[in-house]
Scaffold this motif. Structure first.
Motif, PDB file in Angstrom:
ATOM      1  N   ALA A  31       0.822  -1.220   0.000  1.00 42.34           N
ATOM      2  CA  ALA A  31       0.000   0.000   0.000  1.00 42.34           C
ATOM      3  C   ALA A  31       0.852   1.264   0.000  1.00 42.34           C
ATOM      4  N   ILE A  32       2.177   1.099  -0.076  1.00 41.06           N
ATOM      5  CA  ILE A  32       3.072   2.254  -0.073  1.00 41.06           C
ATOM      6  C   ILE A  32       3.978   2.197  -1.292  1.00 41.06           C
ATOM      7  N   GLN A  33       4.008   3.274  -2.045  1.00 34.73           N
ATOM      8  CA  GLN A  33       4.917   3.426  -3.181  1.00 34.73           C
ATOM      9  C   GLN A  33       6.057   4.343  -2.754  1.00 34.73           C
ATOM     10  N   VAL A  34       7.292   3.848  -2.864  1.00 36.25           N
ATOM     11  CA  VAL A  34       8.457   4.637  -2.454  1.00 36.25           C
ATOM     12  C   VAL A  34       9.280   5.011  -3.680  1.00 36.25           C
ATOM     13  N   ASP A  35       9.484   6.298  -3.880  1.00 38.67           N
ATOM     14  CA  ASP A  35      10.359   6.801  -4.941  1.00 38.67           C
ATOM     15  C   ASP A  35      11.648   7.305  -4.316  1.00 38.67           C
ATOM     16  N   PHE A  36      12.765   7.102  -5.014  1.00 35.44           N
ATOM     17  CA  PHE A  36      14.066   7.539  -4.514  1.00 35.44           C
ATOM     18  C   PHE A  36      14.654   8.586  -5.451  1.00 35.44           C
ATOM     19  N   LEU A  37      15.170   9.656  -4.865  1.00 36.78           N
ATOM     20  CA  LEU A  37      15.865  10.692  -5.618  1.00 36.78           C
ATOM     21  C   LEU A  37      17.289  10.797  -5.081  1.00 36.78           C
ATOM     22  N   ASN A  38      18.235  10.252  -5.833  1.00 38.97           N
ATOM     23  CA  ASN A  38      19.645  10.299  -5.447  1.00 38.97           C
ATOM     24  C   ASN A  38      20.260  11.568  -6.029  1.00 38.97           C
ATOM     25  N   LEU A  39      20.603  12.503  -5.187  1.00 40.19           N
ATOM     26  CA  LEU A  39      21.159  13.773  -5.642  1.00 40.19           C
ATOM     27  C   LEU A  39      22.567  13.561  -6.196  1.00 40.19           C
ATOM     28  N   PHE A 194      12.354   2.666  12.903  1.00 31.98           N
ATOM     29  CA  PHE A 194      11.738   3.923  12.483  1.00 31.98           C
ATOM     30  C   PHE A 194      10.864   3.710  11.249  1.00 31.98           C
ATOM     31  N   GLY A 195      11.342   2.884  10.350  1.00 29.45           N
ATOM     32  CA  GLY A 195      10.542   2.550   9.171  1.00 29.45           C
ATOM     33  C   GLY A 195       9.286   1.789   9.549  1.00 29.45           C
ATOM     34  N   ASP A 196       9.398   0.898  10.538  1.00 29.99           N
ATOM     35  CA  ASP A 196       8.209   0.163  11.004  1.00 29.99           C
ATOM     36  C   ASP A 196       7.141   1.135  11.505  1.00 29.99           C
ATOM     37  N   LEU A 200       3.474   1.809   9.796  1.00 29.34           N
ATOM     38  CA  LEU A 200       2.259   1.618  10.587  1.00 29.34           C
ATOM     39  C   LEU A 200       1.343   2.833  10.479  1.00 29.34           C
ATOM     40  N   ARG A 201       1.935   4.020  10.566  1.00 30.94           N
ATOM     41  CA  ARG A 201       1.114   5.239  10.486  1.00 30.94           C
ATOM     42  C   ARG A 201       0.564   5.446   9.071  1.00 30.94           C
ATOM     43  N   THR A 203      -0.172   3.302   6.791  1.00 35.77           N
ATOM     44  CA  THR A 203      -1.199   2.325   6.398  1.00 35.77           C
ATOM     45  C   THR A 203      -2.402   2.312   7.332  1.00 35.77           C
ATOM     46  N   ALA A 204      -2.324   3.089   8.417  1.00 38.04           N
ATOM     47  CA  ALA A 204      -3.435   3.098   9.377  1.00 38.04           C
ATOM     48  C   ALA A 204      -4.680   3.728   8.773  1.00 38.04           C
ATOM     49  N   ASP A 205      -4.491   4.833   8.050  1.00 38.66           N
ATOM     50  CA  ASP A 205      -5.599   5.510   7.384  1.00 38.66           C
ATOM     51  C   ASP A 205      -5.022   6.441   6.331  1.00 38.66           C
ATOM     52  N   GLU A 206      -5.903   7.175   5.646  1.00 37.10           N
ATOM     53  CA  GLU A 206      -5.473   8.053   4.552  1.00 37.10           C
ATOM     54  C   GLU A 206      -5.334   9.508   4.977  1.00 37.10           C
ATOM     55  N   SER A 207      -5.446   9.789   6.260  1.00 41.31           N
ATOM     56  CA  SER A 207      -5.366  11.175   6.722  1.00 41.31           C
ATOM     57  C   SER A 207      -3.945  11.713   6.627  1.00 41.31           C
ATOM     58  N   PRO A 208      -3.778  13.026   6.469  1.00 45.56           N
ATOM     59  CA  PRO A 208      -2.440  13.620   6.390  1.00 45.56           C
ATOM     60  C   PRO A 208      -1.649  13.401   7.676  1.00 45.56           C
ATOM     61  N   ILE A 209      -0.344  13.251   7.523  1.00 39.37           N
ATOM     62  CA  ILE A 209       0.519  13.062   8.687  1.00 39.37           C
ATOM     63  C   ILE A 209       0.823  14.433   9.273  1.00 39.37           C
TER      64      ILE A 209
END
Length: 305
Positions: A31-39, A194-196, A200-201, A203-209
């Motif tokens: 449920a999470i898409q992670v994009d990486f930007l290597n400067l 920290f990633g865990d 968890l946050r 995937t808990a819901d769709e509200s803004p962090i």
């Protein structure tokens, strides 16, 4: 699907290992898409560093003057639920690639209104660098929700020698009598927690962090003995940076001559004023305990110790 962007730059590879440890739980979530930007700097920085070359970038780094980056492979108009900024500390400031990113039009679009987690891997002094990043994030309209800072395992005194030797030789332990520089590998592996918490946050819901996700996880440790040292050091760095920048471009002979004078001054400061200052702080600590606790709480935010 939740969208996460990780912006990173690592010269030695250590910060990339730390970033990968933190991001591993995010990558495992469908449920999470992670994009990486290597400067990537337009003019790559050498590693190991030539001795004088290391100091030639001192003024521009401290004064946070952006340097050219290669074109960034990122959709600046994409909206992310979270951005992770993984950066090193150079001369009590964010590394030049991260400074350059934060000054870019892409960062202005990507970070506006976006929650941000900063991830720092450094020798031990990161407070002033983080203050500068916080100021820039505020200017960009971003929301800093968490900070993670891991530092060298060998301690403050030993790192004065161990870390520069790593920078100039390319080896974390170039000699048997020198402590190993860098963050402990077990601590890097443990950063997965920290990633865990972020996964968890997210995937808990769709509200803004909007609130910290890492409270109680030991995301940072504040060494109160370094608060004053960083504050004074930052003021000195600002003064010397302006003087050295006024002497000429990075490769000029006049700047090289000024750098030699500055390096001698810095070494004298480290072996004389720094030890005496540390002793004085220990003697006076009981008188300023309440004030120091307030400062520690401030610098530990938003995640806390």
């Amino acid at each position: 699907m939740r969208q996460v962007l990780v912006v990173h730059y690592s010269q030695t590879g250590q910060l990339d290992r730390l970033m990968q440890s933190v991001c591993a739980p995010l990558l495992q979530q469908t449920a999470i898409q992670v994009d990486f930007l290597n400067l990537q700097p337009a003019q790559p920085y050498p590693f190991p560093w030539p001795f004088l070359g290391f100091f030639r970038i001192f003024p521009e780094t401290v004064l946070m003057r952006p340097q050219p980056l290669r074109p960034m492979a990122v959709d600046a108009d994409k909206r992310y639920d979270l951005v992770i900024l993984a950066y090193q500390v150079w001369f009590l400031a964010p590394s030049q690639p991260m400074t350059s990113f934060l000054a870019s039009p892409q960062a202005a679009r990507l970070l506006k209104g976006t929650p941000v987690v900063t991830l720092i891997g450094c020798r031990n002094m990161w407070l002033m660098a983080q203050e500068k990043v916080k100021q820039r994030l505020t200017e960009l309209g971003a929301r800093l929700v968490d900070n993670i800072a891991l530092t060298d395992a060998c301690g403050t005194a030993a790192s004065f020698l161990a870390t520069p030797l790593w920078m100039f030789t390319g080896r974390q332990k170039p000699y048997g009598w020198v402590p190993r520089a860098g963050i402990d590998e077990a601590e890097i592996a443990a950063a997965r927690r920290f990633g865990d918490a972020m996964a968890l946050r997210l995937t808990a819901d769709e509200s803004p962090i909007e609130q910290p996700m890492l409270k109680g996880l030991g995301a940072v440790r504040i060494d109160e003995a370094l608060i004053g040292s960083e504050t004074v050091g930052n003021r000195s760095f600002q003064l010397w940076s302006r003087l050295l920048a006024a002497l000429g471009p990075q490769q000029s002979r006049r700047r090289a001559a000024g750098l030699v004078l500055y390096i001698v001054f810095l070494l004298c400061l480290i072996v004389t004023v720094v030890p005496l200052s540390s002793l004085l702080k220990k003697l006076l600590a009981p008188l300023f305990k309440a004030r120091m606790q307030q400062k520690k709480a401030y610098f530990a935010g938003p995640s806390g110790e």
